[in-house]
Design an enzyme around this catalytic site. Structure first.
Site, PDB file in Angstrom:
ATOM      1  N   LYS A  82       0.827  -1.205   0.000  1.00  0.00           N
ATOM      2  CA  LYS A  82       0.000   0.000   0.000  1.00  0.00           C
ATOM      3  C   LYS A  82       0.866   1.262   0.000  1.00  0.00           C
ATOM      4  CE  LYS A  82      -3.845   1.922   2.750  1.00  0.00           C
ATOM      5  NZ  LYS A  82      -4.643   1.700   3.981  1.00  0.00           N
ATOM      6  N   SER A 158      -9.259   1.746   3.403  1.00  0.00           N
ATOM      7  CA  SER A 158      -8.439   2.550   2.527  1.00  0.00           C
ATOM      8  C   SER A 158      -7.398   1.747   1.728  1.00  0.00           C
ATOM      9  CB  SER A 158      -7.703   3.620   3.351  1.00  0.00           C
ATOM     10  OG  SER A 158      -6.900   3.023   4.357  1.00  0.00           O
ATOM     11  N   SER A 182      -9.576  -0.786   7.469  1.00  0.00           N
ATOM     12  CA  SER A 182      -9.049  -0.544   6.121  1.00  0.00           C
ATOM     13  C   SER A 182      -8.396  -1.732   5.448  1.00  0.00           C
ATOM     14  CB  SER A 182      -8.073   0.640   6.143  1.00  0.00           C
ATOM     15  OG  SER A 182      -8.770   1.839   6.328  1.00  0.00           O
TER      16      SER A 182
END
Length: 473
Positions: A82, A158, A182
């Site tokens: 990420k 996210s 997330s």
């Protein structure tokens, strides 16, 4: 064979490496071919480095050919990380126009370092919203990421870029972060397995803007792959002051034992989520999943913790909004002008909370932790829905038409960021539109291996399907 390698679980891929029926270079090329095929539609990557990936794959290939010289059981497996995870040699933009595009990017976070030491092949960095402020994935910097089960729907967030990539073979493994769900929100929305470990079992550095709400964990297409990732990622690092310096657990030990005789609580509402907020398809699928655990020999009873009038949504919001206020204040006015209006609005709420509200939330979080500790003393595991709904439209900040400033639309996940417990999500069905539904599996502190073991038992009778898009190559 080449197309198959991209969708192959990591644990099966390395068996082919060992028998010399496939190589890390072939697997990396297969993943990159899928990037070419799908990333234009999904927008899952903020940075790609095919040359670096192929160099790493060639080095891994040499190790496998030597026999017994591999760096780990994940050596040569293509992986994504990420955007928000600091990675040497690759930009960490936090999804924000306000960050410096020139870096320098000279240091690895603990997770990036462990995965590099393990010989994995890093394809690139995946998209996230600005500073991970919301449970969907779009930003002014990178635009919107789409769900591979249905374009035009959000993959969640996210960590949305990582799951969108993973689901269609743009990498065999993915790393996400989780401050209120997330990892679990996007895995639920895109039909993957995801684990939010016990807080600090996977070291986190630099410290997150969300402090001890933040966790970092694996997002995978099989449970075994997540356990293998934990054996690499969950190793002590002195840069995380909350970590345990002697943690050397083997997450595959006892992995096949199943759930027979385990005491499991099934809670459709966790005692505080309004039933009319839970989509019927979700409620039915999760109830059926709980019954599967009965057929596997577990003792399952419907029970919910007594939260004594505390609302985890309000407690989480106070932590989250006040943390965001401090983050935004650290930027100069001209940089703040570049930020997501929703993030700025959340920061404004946080700045206006006042000291008493923030301190009260800190104390209430401690109360919640004790309540859940005592509840889990009665049970080995707790089952809940992961999300009260399935994937909604892209470019919306929240479900139910919200502005994203109130994170309460993801109530089942956020509770366990407050209590720091391990919590995983695994697909348990599809809704009437053919979109994935997630089952959340929770255990007491440091019982991450038990969560993995239980999820594996469920997966053996309910395998994780791939989205139809994954077969379009």
């Amino acid at each position: 064979m080449t197309a198959d390698l991209a969708m192959m679980p990591a644990h099966e891929l390395v068996k082919l490496y060992k028998s010399r029926k496939a190589s890390p270079v072939e697997a990396t090329k297969a993943a990159l071919a899928r990037v070419d095929a799908f990333n234009g539609q999904l927008n899952a990557f903020q940075h790609l480095d095919p040359d670096m990936a192929l160099r790493a794959a060639r080095s891994s290939e040499k190790r496998w050919k030597k026999g017994g010289k591999r760096q780990s059981d994940l050596d040569g497996v293509p992986i994504t990380i990420k955007d928000m995870v600091l990675t040497k040699g690759m930009p960490t933009r936090m999804g924000s126009l306000a960050t410096d595009p020139d870096g320098p990017w000279t240091v690895d976070s603990p997770v990036a370092q462990r995965l590099r030491e393990a010989g994995t092949v890093l394809l690139g960095k995946t998209t996230s919203p600005e500073y991970g402020w919301k449970g969907v994935t779009d930003s002014g910097l990178y635009g919107a990421t789409h769900n591979p089960w249905k374009l035009g729907r959000t993959p969640g967030g996210s960590s949305g870029g990582g799951v969108a990539a993973e689901a269609v073979g743009m990498g065999n493994l993915a790393v996400g972060t989780d401050g209120a769900g997330s990892v679990r929100i996007p895995c639920s929305f895109t039909g993957l397995f995801g684990l939010k470990p016990t807080q600090a079992r996977v070291p986190l550095w630099p410290p997150s803007a969300q402090g001890t709400l933040s966790h970092i964990g694996p997002m995978t297409r099989t449970v075994r792959d997540a356990a293998m990732m934990m054996n690499v990622m969950a190793r002590p690092d002195s840069r995380d002051l909350y970590g345990r310096p002697d943690d050397a657990e083997d997450y595959l030990k006892g992995f096949e034992k199943g759930v027979k005789h385990l005491r499991i609580a099934y809670s459709p509402t966790l005692g505080f989520v309004e039933r009319d907020k839970i989509d019927r398809d979700v409620a039915v699928a999760v109830e059926h999943a709980a019954k599967v655990f009965k057929t596997l020999g577990a003792k399952v009873v419907e029970d919910s913790p007594d939260l004594q009038g505390l609302d985890p949504r309000r407690i989480l919001n106070a932590h989250w909004q006040s943390n965001v206020a401090v983050l935004v204040k650290s930027f100069a006015p001209e940089k703040r002008a570049l930020m997501d209006p929703g993030l700025l609005k959340a920061a404004e709420h946080g700045a206006n909370l006042g000291q008493e509200a923030v301190v009260t939330a800190i104390h209430q979080r401690q109360q919640l932790g004790v309540i859940l500790n005592q509840f889990m003393a009665k049970y080995d595991l707790l089952l809940t829905p992961t999300m009260p709904m399935t994937a909604f439209a892209v470019n919306e900040n929240a479900a139910w038409g919200g502005d994203g400033v109130d994170i309460g639309w993801t109530p089942f996940t956020l509770l366990f960021n407050l209590t720091r417990q391990p919590a995983a999500t695994i697909p348990c069905g599809l809704d009437r539109e053919g979109l994935p539904i997630g089952l959340q599996i929770v255990a007491g502190h440091a019982r991450d291996a038990l969560v993995l073991r239980a999820a594996a038992a469920y997966e053996r009778v309910r395998p994780i399907p791939a989205p139809p898009m994954a077969h379009q190559i």
